[in-house]
Design a protein around this motif. Structure first.
Motif, short mmCIF file in Angstrom:
data_model
loop_
_atom_site.label_atom_id
_atom_site.label_comp_id
_atom_site.label_asym_id
_atom_site.label_seq_id
_atom_site.Cartn_x
_atom_site.Cartn_y
_atom_site.Cartn_z
N ALA A 88 -15.46 32.25 -1.11
CA ALA A 88 -16.08 32.23 0.22
C ALA A 88 -16.68 33.57 0.60
CB ALA A 88 -15.04 31.80 1.26
N GLU A 89 -16.08 34.66 0.09
CA GLU A 89 -16.65 36.00 0.36
C GLU A 89 -18.08 36.07 -0.19
OE1 GLU A 89 -12.67 38.83 -0.08
OE2 GLU A 89 -13.93 38.40 -1.82
N TRP A 90 -18.28 35.58 -1.40
CA TRP A 90 -19.61 35.62 -2.01
C TRP A 90 -20.58 34.73 -1.25
CZ3 TRP A 90 -22.76 38.29 -4.84
CH2 TRP A 90 -23.88 37.69 -5.42
N ARG A 91 -20.13 33.56 -0.82
CA ARG A 91 -21.02 32.67 -0.07
C ARG A 91 -21.44 33.31 1.24
NH1 ARG A 91 -17.36 29.06 -2.43
NH2 ARG A 91 -16.04 28.91 -0.57
N ARG A 92 -20.52 34.00 1.91
CA ARG A 92 -20.89 34.70 3.15
C ARG A 92 -21.84 35.86 2.85
NH1 ARG A 92 -15.37 33.55 4.45
NH2 ARG A 92 -14.71 35.58 3.63
N ALA A 93 -21.60 36.56 1.76
CA ALA A 93 -22.48 37.67 1.39
C ALA A 93 -23.89 37.16 1.08
CB ALA A 93 -21.91 38.41 0.18
N GLU A 94 -23.98 36.00 0.44
CA GLU A 94 -25.30 35.45 0.11
C GLU A 94 -26.06 35.00 1.35
OE1 GLU A 94 -26.39 33.87 -4.01
OE2 GLU A 94 -24.92 32.48 -3.16
N ALA A 95 -25.35 34.72 2.43
CA ALA A 95 -26.01 34.28 3.65
C ALA A 95 -26.71 35.42 4.40
CB ALA A 95 -24.99 33.60 4.58
N LEU A 96 -26.38 36.66 4.06
CA LEU A 96 -26.99 37.81 4.71
C LEU A 96 -28.33 38.13 4.07
CD1 LEU A 96 -23.85 40.12 5.05
CD2 LEU A 96 -24.83 38.59 6.78
N ASP A 97 -29.22 38.72 4.83
CA ASP A 97 -30.57 39.03 4.37
C ASP A 97 -30.53 39.95 3.16
OD1 ASP A 97 -33.32 38.86 4.53
OD2 ASP A 97 -33.51 40.56 5.91
N GLY A 98 -31.13 39.52 2.06
CA GLY A 98 -31.13 40.33 0.86
C GLY A 98 -31.72 39.56 -0.31
N LEU A 99 -31.45 40.04 -1.51
CA LEU A 99 -31.95 39.44 -2.75
C LEU A 99 -30.80 39.30 -3.74
CD1 LEU A 99 -35.07 41.73 -3.30
CD2 LEU A 99 -35.18 39.30 -2.73
N THR A 100 -30.73 38.16 -4.42
CA THR A 100 -29.76 37.98 -5.48
C THR A 100 -30.46 37.99 -6.83
OG1 THR A 100 -28.23 36.71 -4.09
CG2 THR A 100 -28.00 36.46 -6.47
N LEU A 101 -29.97 38.83 -7.73
CA LEU A 101 -30.49 38.92 -9.09
C LEU A 101 -29.43 38.41 -10.05
CD1 LEU A 101 -33.31 40.30 -9.92
CD2 LEU A 101 -32.52 40.72 -7.58
N SER A 102 -29.87 37.65 -11.04
CA SER A 102 -28.98 37.14 -12.08
C SER A 102 -29.41 37.71 -13.42
CB SER A 102 -29.00 35.62 -12.14
OG SER A 102 -28.58 35.06 -10.90
N GLY A 103 -28.44 38.01 -14.27
CA GLY A 103 -28.73 38.49 -15.61
C GLY A 103 -27.57 38.23 -16.53
N GLY A 104 -27.75 37.34 -17.51
CA GLY A 104 -26.64 36.99 -18.37
C GLY A 104 -25.51 36.38 -17.56
N SER A 105 -24.35 36.98 -17.63
CA SER A 105 -23.18 36.47 -16.91
C SER A 105 -23.03 37.05 -15.52
CB SER A 105 -21.92 36.78 -17.73
OG SER A 105 -21.81 38.19 -17.94
N ALA A 106 -23.94 37.91 -15.09
CA ALA A 106 -23.77 38.65 -13.83
C ALA A 106 -24.70 38.17 -12.72
CB ALA A 106 -24.00 40.14 -14.08
N GLU A 107 -24.20 38.26 -11.51
CA GLU A 107 -24.99 38.07 -10.30
C GLU A 107 -24.73 39.26 -9.38
OE1 GLU A 107 -25.80 33.79 -8.59
OE2 GLU A 107 -23.66 33.98 -9.09
N VAL A 108 -25.79 39.84 -8.87
CA VAL A 108 -25.69 40.98 -7.95
C VAL A 108 -26.62 40.72 -6.78
CG1 VAL A 108 -26.07 43.45 -7.63
CG2 VAL A 108 -25.10 42.61 -9.77
N ARG A 109 -26.13 40.91 -5.59
CA ARG A 109 -26.97 40.79 -4.40
C ARG A 109 -27.18 42.18 -3.82
NH1 ARG A 109 -29.35 36.88 -1.65
NH2 ARG A 109 -29.71 37.04 0.60
N VAL A 110 -28.42 42.50 -3.48
CA VAL A 110 -28.78 43.78 -2.89
C VAL A 110 -29.34 43.53 -1.50
CG1 VAL A 110 -31.10 43.76 -3.94
CG2 VAL A 110 -30.06 45.94 -3.27
N TYR A 111 -29.11 44.47 -0.61
CA TYR A 111 -29.48 44.32 0.79
C TYR A 111 -30.34 45.50 1.24
CZ TYR A 111 -25.46 41.22 0.42
OH TYR A 111 -24.60 40.24 0.02
N PRO A 112 -31.13 45.31 2.29
CA PRO A 112 -31.85 46.46 2.84
C PRO A 112 -30.86 47.55 3.24
CG PRO A 112 -32.56 44.42 3.89
CD PRO A 112 -31.36 44.08 3.07
N PRO A 113 -31.27 48.82 3.17
CA PRO A 113 -30.36 49.90 3.55
C PRO A 113 -29.84 49.74 4.98
CG PRO A 113 -32.28 50.76 2.42
CD PRO A 113 -32.57 49.32 2.70
N ILE A 114 -28.62 50.21 5.17
CA ILE A 114 -27.97 50.14 6.48
C ILE A 114 -27.40 51.51 6.82
CG2 ILE A 114 -27.37 47.68 6.31
CD1 ILE A 114 -24.58 48.54 5.40
N PRO A 115 -27.19 51.83 8.11
CA PRO A 115 -26.52 53.08 8.46
C PRO A 115 -25.13 53.15 7.84
CG PRO A 115 -27.52 52.08 10.40
CD PRO A 115 -27.60 51.06 9.30
#
Length: 237
Positions: A88-115
Motif C-alpha cells: 500500500a505504501e507503493w500504491r500511495r507513492a504512485e498516486a503522487l505527481d511524478g514519473l515511474t521508470l521500470s528496468g529489468g526487475s526494478a521500479e523507481v518513481r521520481v518526483y519534482p523537487p520539494i523543500p
C-alpha cells in the motif's frame, strides 16, 4: 539512503553561496517488496534513468508545472534522497505527481523537487536506511556504445546511496550535452549501464576529464570522495 549534496563542478566542500539559497531535494522511491526485491544493478540503472526522465520531461522545462521547482533545486545544493516502499505504501507513492521508470526487475518513481522540510506525508514516512540489494550473477559487460556510469571500486556504499550517486553522475553528464545529443538519448529511452570499475580503469576515467561526482560526505563516505564517473563518449557516435 540519503544522497550527499554537491554543487555542479568544480566541487566545493566548503561553504558556498549555493548554501544561502532555499534548499530542495529530489525524492526517488524504490519499489521493494519483501518477497521479490529487485536486482541491485537494475535498481541503480533505473534510478539514473529516472533522474534523466525528470530532467527532460516537458513539465520540468520552460513554464511547465515542475520547472520552477527544478530551477530552485539546481540553484542550490543538488540533493537526492532514495526511499523504499512496498504494498500500500507503493500504491500511495504512485498516486503522487511524478514519473515511474521500470528496468529489468526494478521500479523507481521520481518526483519534482520539494523543500527539505516539505515532504508529502506519504513519502515522509517511508524508510530511508537499511536497504541492501544484490545481483544473482555479476552483471555482463556493457554493450558497445552504451553510456556507462562507473563506480569507484574503493568506496563502499549502500544500494540507496549508490542509486543517488548514479543519478548525480548522469545529471552532471546531461548538463554537458548539447540539445541534439540530449534529444537522441531521450528518444532512445536513455540506455545506460552502471558498473563498478576496476582500479586501473577508475584511474583512467578520472584522468580523462569526464563528469565525476565528488561526495560532500553527509552520509556514508568521507567528504570529497569521488564516487562515480559518467562516460558518455560513445553517445551519438
Amino acid at each position: 539512503m540519503t544522497s550527499s549534496d554537491f554543487p555542479p563542478p568544480p566541487f566545493a566542500d566548503a561553504h558556498s553561496p549555493r548554501d544561502e539559497a532555499p534548499q530542495f531535494v529530489l525524492p526517488l522511491v524504490l519499489h521493494l517488496e519483501k518477497t521479490a526485491p529487485p536486482a541491485r544493478t537494475d535498481a541503480l540503472e533505473t534510478a539514473a534513468r529516472a533522474v534523466l526522465a525528470l530532467l527532460s520531461d516537458p513539465r520540468a522545462e520552460g513554464e511547465g508545472p515542475w520547472a520552477e521547482a527544478v530551477r530552485d533545486w539546481q540553484d542550490a545544493r543538488i540533493r537526492k534522497v532514495v526511499r523504499r516502499a512496498r504494498g500500500a505504501e507503493w500504491r500511495r507513492a504512485e498516486a503522487l505527481d511524478g514519473l515511474t521508470l521500470s528496468g529489468g526487475s526494478a521500479e523507481v518513481r521520481v518526483y519534482p523537487p520539494i523543500p527539505l522540510d516539505g515532504w508529502p506525508k506519504d513519502l515522509a514516512k517511508l524508510q530511508v536506511s537499511g536497504t541492501e540489494l544484490s545481483d544473482a550473477e555479476p552483471p555482463a559487460a556493457p554493450a558497445p556504445g552504451t553510456p556507462v556510469v562507473w563506480l569507484n571500486p574503493e568506496v563502499d556504499m549502500s544500494a540507496g546511496k549508490t542509486m543517488a550517486q548514479a543519478g548525480h553522475a548522469v545529471q552532471l553528464a546531461w548538463w554537458e550535452l548539447d540539445g541534439e545529443r540530449r534529444a537522441a538519448w531521450a528518444e532512445a529511452g536513455f540506455p545506460l549501464a552502471v558498473r563498478t570499475a576496476d582500479k586501473e580503469r577508475w584511474r583512467e576515467l578520472v584522468a580523462a576529464g569526464l563528469p565525476v561526482v565528488h561526495d560532500a560526505g553527509f552520509t556514508e563516505v568521507v567528504p570529497g570522495s569521488a564516487t562515480a564517473v559518467a562516460d558518455l563518449r560513445q553517445l551519438g557516435r
